[in-house]
Design a protein around this motif. Sequence first.
Motif, PDB file in Angstrom:
ATOM      1  N   ALA A 281       0.824  -1.210   0.000  1.00 58.48           N
ATOM      2  CA  ALA A 281       0.000   0.000   0.000  1.00 58.48           C
ATOM      3  C   ALA A 281       0.862   1.265   0.000  1.00 58.48           C
ATOM      4  N   LEU A 282       1.904   1.284   0.831  1.00 58.72           N
ATOM      5  CA  LEU A 282       2.781   2.457   0.871  1.00 58.72           C
ATOM      6  C   LEU A 282       3.524   2.643  -0.455  1.00 58.72           C
ATOM      7  N   SER A 283       3.899   1.553  -1.086  1.00 59.84           N
ATOM      8  CA  SER A 283       4.594   1.637  -2.382  1.00 59.84           C
ATOM      9  C   SER A 283       3.688   2.225  -3.456  1.00 59.84           C
ATOM     10  N   ILE A 284       2.425   1.837  -3.444  1.00 58.59           N
ATOM     11  CA  ILE A 284       1.475   2.386  -4.412  1.00 58.59           C
ATOM     12  C   ILE A 284       1.325   3.894  -4.206  1.00 58.59           C
ATOM     13  N   THR A 285       1.177   4.296  -2.950  1.00 50.57           N
ATOM     14  CA  THR A 285       1.038   5.729  -2.654  1.00 50.57           C
ATOM     15  C   THR A 285       2.310   6.487  -3.030  1.00 50.57           C
ATOM     16  N   ALA A 286       3.461   5.921  -2.715  1.00 46.80           N
ATOM     17  CA  ALA A 286       4.732   6.580  -3.050  1.00 46.80           C
ATOM     18  C   ALA A 286       4.881   6.723  -4.563  1.00 46.80           C
ATOM     19  N   ALA A 287       4.525   5.685  -5.304  1.00 47.10           N
ATOM     20  CA  ALA A 287       4.627   5.738  -6.765  1.00 47.10           C
ATOM     21  C   ALA A 287       3.638   6.726  -7.368  1.00 47.10           C
ATOM     22  N   ALA A 288       2.515   6.927  -6.709  1.00 46.82           N
ATOM     23  CA  ALA A 288       1.484   7.843  -7.218  1.00 46.82           C
ATOM     24  C   ALA A 288       1.935   9.293  -7.198  1.00 46.82           C
ATOM     25  N   GLU A 289       2.994   9.585  -6.439  1.00 45.18           N
ATOM     26  CA  GLU A 289       3.493  10.961  -6.355  1.00 45.18           C
ATOM     27  C   GLU A 289       3.874  11.503  -7.738  1.00 45.18           C
ATOM     28  N   LYS A 290       4.319  10.636  -8.631  1.00 41.08           N
ATOM     29  CA  LYS A 290       4.688  11.057  -9.981  1.00 41.08           C
ATOM     30  C   LYS A 290       3.480  11.578 -10.760  1.00 41.08           C
ATOM     31  N   TYR A 291       2.313  11.020 -10.460  1.00 39.92           N
ATOM     32  CA  TYR A 291       1.118  11.313 -11.247  1.00 39.92           C
ATOM     33  C   TYR A 291       0.122  12.221 -10.528  1.00 39.92           C
ATOM     34  N   ILE A 292       0.142  12.172  -9.209  1.00 33.87           N
ATOM     35  CA  ILE A 292      -0.789  12.978  -8.414  1.00 33.87           C
ATOM     36  C   ILE A 292       0.031  13.925  -7.553  1.00 33.87           C
ATOM     37  N   LYS A 293       0.084  15.170  -7.947  1.00 30.41           N
ATOM     38  CA  LYS A 293       0.921  16.162  -7.245  1.00 30.41           C
ATOM     39  C   LYS A 293       0.233  16.729  -6.000  1.00 30.41           C
ATOM     40  N   ASP A 294      -1.076  16.760  -6.001  1.00 27.59           N
ATOM     41  CA  ASP A 294      -1.828  17.336  -4.889  1.00 27.59           C
ATOM     42  C   ASP A 294      -1.790  16.401  -3.671  1.00 27.59           C
ATOM     43  N   GLU A 295      -1.278  16.906  -2.542  1.00 28.40           N
ATOM     44  CA  GLU A 295      -1.127  16.093  -1.336  1.00 28.40           C
ATOM     45  C   GLU A 295      -2.473  15.614  -0.795  1.00 28.40           C
ATOM     46  N   LYS A 296      -3.487  16.446  -0.871  1.00 29.97           N
ATOM     47  CA  LYS A 296      -4.805  16.046  -0.362  1.00 29.97           C
ATOM     48  C   LYS A 296      -5.373  14.883  -1.168  1.00 29.97           C
ATOM     49  N   LYS A 297      -5.162  14.905  -2.468  1.00 31.53           N
ATOM     50  CA  LYS A 297      -5.629  13.802  -3.312  1.00 31.53           C
ATOM     51  C   LYS A 297      -4.845  12.523  -3.004  1.00 31.53           C
ATOM     52  N   ARG A 298      -3.546  12.668  -2.736  1.00 33.16           N
ATOM     53  CA  ARG A 298      -2.748  11.487  -2.366  1.00 33.16           C
ATOM     54  C   ARG A 298      -3.163  10.938  -1.005  1.00 33.16           C
ATOM     55  N   LEU A 299      -3.570  11.804  -0.095  1.00 33.67           N
ATOM     56  CA  LEU A 299      -4.081  11.331   1.202  1.00 33.67           C
ATOM     57  C   LEU A 299      -5.349  10.501   0.999  1.00 33.67           C
ATOM     58  N   ILE A 300      -6.207  10.956   0.107  1.00 33.09           N
ATOM     59  CA  ILE A 300      -7.428  10.201  -0.203  1.00 33.09           C
ATOM     60  C   ILE A 300      -7.072   8.870  -0.847  1.00 33.09           C
ATOM     61  N   LEU A 301      -6.158   8.907  -1.817  1.00 32.61           N
ATOM     62  CA  LEU A 301      -5.710   7.675  -2.464  1.00 32.61           C
ATOM     63  C   LEU A 301      -5.126   6.718  -1.427  1.00 32.61           C
ATOM     64  N   ASN A 302      -4.279   7.222  -0.557  1.00 37.05           N
ATOM     65  CA  ASN A 302      -3.650   6.393   0.469  1.00 37.05           C
ATOM     66  C   ASN A 302      -4.705   5.733   1.359  1.00 37.05           C
ATOM     67  N   THR A 303      -5.716   6.489   1.723  1.00 37.44           N
ATOM     68  CA  THR A 303      -6.808   5.961   2.544  1.00 37.44           C
ATOM     69  C   THR A 303      -7.516   4.819   1.822  1.00 37.44           C
ATOM     70  N   LEU A 304      -7.815   5.020   0.556  1.00 34.49           N
ATOM     71  CA  LEU A 304      -8.519   3.998  -0.222  1.00 34.49           C
ATOM     72  C   LEU A 304      -7.654   2.767  -0.480  1.00 34.49           C
ATOM     73  N   VAL A 305      -6.375   2.984  -0.786  1.00 34.68           N
ATOM     74  CA  VAL A 305      -5.468   1.865  -1.049  1.00 34.68           C
ATOM     75  C   VAL A 305      -5.306   1.014   0.218  1.00 34.68           C
ATOM     76  N   PHE A 306      -5.105   1.670   1.342  1.00 32.16           N
ATOM     77  CA  PHE A 306      -4.951   0.908   2.586  1.00 32.16           C
ATOM     78  C   PHE A 306      -6.221   0.150   2.936  1.00 32.16           C
ATOM     79  N   SER A 307      -7.357   0.794   2.772  1.00 29.76           N
ATOM     80  CA  SER A 307      -8.621   0.129   3.097  1.00 29.76           C
ATOM     81  C   SER A 307      -8.854  -1.076   2.190  1.00 29.76           C
ATOM     82  N   ALA A 308      -8.640  -0.899   0.893  1.00 28.72           N
ATOM     83  CA  ALA A 308      -8.832  -2.003  -0.057  1.00 28.72           C
ATOM     84  C   ALA A 308      -7.841  -3.138   0.175  1.00 28.72           C
ATOM     85  N   SER A 309      -6.601  -2.790   0.510  1.00 27.73           N
ATOM     86  CA  SER A 309      -5.572  -3.824   0.671  1.00 27.73           C
ATOM     87  C   SER A 309      -5.747  -4.639   1.953  1.00 27.73           C
TER      88      SER A 309
END
Length: 173
Positions: A89-117
């Motif tokens: 989950a952390l690797s997915i969020t870390a890799a998403a930094e290249k594509y999602i620059k907005d920190e708030k959007k990455r926080l949402i992504l991180n929440t969803l990735v962790f919940s799904a995983s």
Amino acid sequence: MEKREVQTNTQALIINGLLAAIYIVLTVVVSPIAQGPIQFRISESLNHIVVFNRKLMWGVVMGVVMFNLFFSEGGMLDVFFGGGQTLLALSITAAAEKYIKDEKKRLILNTLVFSASMILIAIMICILSNQAIGSAFFWGTYGSLFLSELIIMSVSAPVIYNINKYVKFNRFN
């Protein structure tokens, strides 16, 4: 290697060690509700730090691995599944930094990735409980894990976001 680079690497190593220790302490404090099919680990809030500095993911991963190694009811299986789920989950969020620059959007992504995983933790609980993966027990377990992780990660995202304004996690590079 320059002196500044060595100093920065040492600082990141120390911060990762502190994050691992904080993760363990926060999990032990709530240990009655930190394991099983419903997991309210306050320590999971530390997962959001990777949104601000992906180099600090190792402290969180080590905290999960060490807690599961020494305190978990699932033993080595929990070390493998819990550590693996966190790393994935952390690797997915870390890799998403290249594509999602907005920190708030990455926080949402991180929440969803962790919940799904949390499906990986549901699989582990089924293995430990001798229950079939795909059974009603599995889906009930996954549902409760997903929901508990979603609540912790959703509540903690704005907290970590605001803490970052003062701590500036990205300075530990």
